[in-house]
Design an enzyme around this catalytic site. Sequence first.
Site, PDB file in Angstrom:
ATOM      1  N   LYS A   1       0.824  -1.219   0.000  1.00 44.14           N
ATOM      2  CA  LYS A   1       0.000   0.000   0.000  1.00 44.14           C
ATOM      3  C   LYS A   1       0.854   1.263   0.000  1.00 44.14           C
ATOM      4  O   LYS A   1       0.584   2.205  -0.725  1.00 44.14           O
ATOM      5  CB  LYS A   1      -0.902   0.058   1.245  1.00 44.14           C
ATOM      6  CG  LYS A   1      -1.949  -1.025   1.327  1.00 44.14           C
ATOM      7  CD  LYS A   1      -2.906  -0.787   2.495  1.00 44.14           C
ATOM      8  CE  LYS A   1      -2.245  -0.771   3.861  1.00 44.14           C
ATOM      9  NZ  LYS A   1      -1.682  -2.048   4.293  1.00 44.14           N
TER      10      LYS A   1
ATOM     11  N   ARG B   1      -9.523   1.431   8.790  1.00 43.60           N
ATOM     12  CA  ARG B   1      -9.160   0.063   9.158  1.00 43.60           C
ATOM     13  C   ARG B   1     -10.262  -0.634   9.947  1.00 43.60           C
ATOM     14  O   ARG B   1     -10.128  -1.810  10.262  1.00 43.60           O
ATOM     15  CB  ARG B   1      -7.907   0.091  10.015  1.00 43.60           C
ATOM     16  CG  ARG B   1      -6.607  -0.230   9.258  1.00 43.60           C
ATOM     17  CD  ARG B   1      -5.501  -0.169  10.266  1.00 43.60           C
ATOM     18  NE  ARG B   1      -4.275  -0.815   9.953  1.00 43.60           N
ATOM     19  CZ  ARG B   1      -3.207  -0.227   9.422  1.00 43.60           C
ATOM     20  NH1 ARG B   1      -3.262   1.016   9.021  1.00 43.60           N
ATOM     21  NH2 ARG B   1      -2.092  -0.889   9.275  1.00 43.60           N
TER      22      ARG B   1
ATOM     23  N   ARG C   1      11.612  -6.151   5.133  1.00 42.38           N
ATOM     24  CA  ARG C   1      11.338  -4.760   4.770  1.00 42.38           C
ATOM     25  C   ARG C   1      12.228  -3.808   5.574  1.00 42.38           C
ATOM     26  O   ARG C   1      12.435  -3.983   6.763  1.00 42.38           O
ATOM     27  CB  ARG C   1       9.868  -4.443   5.060  1.00 42.38           C
ATOM     28  CG  ARG C   1       9.522  -2.995   4.820  1.00 42.38           C
ATOM     29  CD  ARG C   1       8.049  -2.802   4.623  1.00 42.38           C
ATOM     30  NE  ARG C   1       7.284  -2.884   5.856  1.00 42.38           N
ATOM     31  CZ  ARG C   1       5.977  -2.649   5.923  1.00 42.38           C
ATOM     32  NH1 ARG C   1       5.295  -2.382   4.826  1.00 42.38           N
ATOM     33  NH2 ARG C   1       5.340  -2.724   7.061  1.00 42.38           N
TER      34      ARG C   1
ATOM     35  N   ARG D   1      11.080  -1.345  10.947  1.00 41.25           N
ATOM     36  CA  ARG D   1      10.016  -0.891  11.842  1.00 41.25           C
ATOM     37  C   ARG D   1       9.894  -1.862  13.003  1.00 41.25           C
ATOM     38  O   ARG D   1      10.016  -3.071  12.827  1.00 41.25           O
ATOM     39  CB  ARG D   1       8.699  -0.842  11.073  1.00 41.25           C
ATOM     40  CG  ARG D   1       8.607   0.350  10.171  1.00 41.25           C
ATOM     41  CD  ARG D   1       7.425   0.293   9.240  1.00 41.25           C
ATOM     42  NE  ARG D   1       6.203  -0.232   9.833  1.00 41.25           N
ATOM     43  CZ  ARG D   1       5.014  -0.157   9.235  1.00 41.25           C
ATOM     44  NH1 ARG D   1       4.896   0.411   8.042  1.00 41.25           N
ATOM     45  NH2 ARG D   1       3.949  -0.663   9.811  1.00 41.25           N
TER      46      ARG D   1
ATOM     47  N   ARG E   1      -0.710  -8.282  13.606  1.00 42.06           N
ATOM     48  CA  ARG E   1      -1.228  -7.305  12.634  1.00 42.06           C
ATOM     49  C   ARG E   1      -2.062  -8.001  11.551  1.00 42.06           C
ATOM     50  O   ARG E   1      -3.066  -7.468  11.091  1.00 42.06           O
ATOM     51  CB  ARG E   1      -0.065  -6.528  12.006  1.00 42.06           C
ATOM     52  CG  ARG E   1       0.551  -5.547  13.005  1.00 42.06           C
ATOM     53  CD  ARG E   1       1.910  -5.080  12.544  1.00 42.06           C
ATOM     54  NE  ARG E   1       1.844  -4.281  11.354  1.00 42.06           N
ATOM     55  CZ  ARG E   1       2.840  -4.181  10.460  1.00 42.06           C
ATOM     56  NH1 ARG E   1       3.972  -4.854  10.642  1.00 42.06           N
ATOM     57  NH2 ARG E   1       2.712  -3.427   9.413  1.00 42.06           N
TER      58      ARG E   1
HETATM   59  P1  AMP Z   1       0.797   1.032   8.914  1.00 41.90           P
HETATM   60  O1  AMP Z   1       2.011   1.852   8.688  1.00 41.90           O
HETATM   61  O2  AMP Z   1      -0.400   1.474   8.102  1.00 41.90           O
HETATM   62  O3  AMP Z   1       1.035  -0.455   8.804  1.00 41.90           O
HETATM   63  O4  AMP Z   1       0.363   1.298  10.446  1.00 41.90           O
HETATM   64  C1  AMP Z   1       1.223   0.989  11.513  1.00 41.90           C
HETATM   65  C2  AMP Z   1       0.441   0.901  12.807  1.00 41.90           C
HETATM   66  O5  AMP Z   1      -0.197   2.166  13.085  1.00 41.90           O
HETATM   67  C3  AMP Z   1      -0.711  -0.100  12.820  1.00 41.90           C
HETATM   68  O6  AMP Z   1      -0.276  -1.428  13.115  1.00 41.90           O
HETATM   69  C4  AMP Z   1      -1.601   0.481  13.926  1.00 41.90           C
HETATM   70  O7  AMP Z   1      -1.052   0.231  15.206  1.00 41.90           O
HETATM   71  C5  AMP Z   1      -1.480   1.974  13.665  1.00 41.90           C
HETATM   72  N1  AMP Z   1      -2.472   2.454  12.683  1.00 41.90           N
HETATM   73  C6  AMP Z   1      -2.230   2.977  11.453  1.00 41.90           C
HETATM   74  N2  AMP Z   1      -3.371   3.302  10.835  1.00 41.90           N
HETATM   75  C7  AMP Z   1      -4.374   2.981  11.693  1.00 41.90           C
HETATM   76  C8  AMP Z   1      -5.795   3.057  11.621  1.00 41.90           C
HETATM   77  N3  AMP Z   1      -6.424   3.528  10.536  1.00 41.90           N
HETATM   78  N4  AMP Z   1      -6.504   2.625  12.700  1.00 41.90           N
HETATM   79  C9  AMP Z   1      -5.888   2.160  13.803  1.00 41.90           C
HETATM   80  N5  AMP Z   1      -4.556   2.038  13.933  1.00 41.90           N
HETATM   81  C10 AMP Z   1      -3.795   2.440  12.878  1.00 41.90           C
END
Ligand code: AMP
Length: 224
Positions: A13, A89, A128, A161, A172
């Site tokens: 994404k 989400r 990654r 990360r 996740r």
């Molecule tokens: P990402 O970089 O999109 O994989 O997001 C990393 C982490 O941020 C996720 O595992 C959640 O802990 C938090 N996070 C990001 N976007 C959301 C969202 N829309 N709702 C809830 N938690 C989020």
Amino acid sequence: MNLALFGPPGSGKGTQSILLRDRAGFSHVSTGDLLRAERKAGTELGHRVADIMKQGDLVPDEIVDELVRKRAAKLLENSTGIVFDGYPRTLAQAQTLEATLRGLNSDLHLAVSLDIEDQELILRLTNRRICEKCKRVYNLISNPPAKTNICDDCKTGLVQRLDDRPEAIAHRLEEYHAQTEPILRYLEDQGKLRRIDADQSIQQVHDRLMRNVRDGRDEVGALS
Ligand code: AMP
């Protein structure tokens, strides 16, 4: 036209959103990036979400809804549309996003799901590495930097990360299947969902995505 990109962690994404930003004039909103920026800046919000994120849990809806709401109006003014990456989400977030966009005389026009098997994702996520400065994403096997652990573009050191460690990855993926997949059914019922096989090269996925974007823009244009 506004677009939400769905897909489990590691489906691409972030990479695809940046290509849409650079090649198709979209503004890019990644709630993950916004939350990591708060964490890095050491804000009160950053402290509140640090442990939640490290464990791969979802941050409460109100927090991410507010981050997006604060930015949406300005981003719509300055671009041909927004690509939402990692948001919504949960079903509640999806409904809040629709309300926010409608309040700005806009809509969520298209949703694209990047589909890929969990086994392939685990391989991608453990390899990654990201550049914290320019957000470019690398994979140590399929898309490594020219110089070990250094970003090709801005020469900053690459990092892993915290939530790309194996314990957090499994959680996740569970969260994605339980909380986020119901949104896909909701958007499918509205006729807004397209699916792309994401187990292809970055360019192939981008080409498929652009076809969907062009069709979506034609439809939005025809309606307005
Ligand atoms: P990402 O970089 O999109 O994989 O997001 C990393 C982490 O941020 C996720 O595992 C959640 O802990 C938090 N996070 C990001 N976007 C959301 C969202 N829309 N709702 C809830 N938690 C989020």
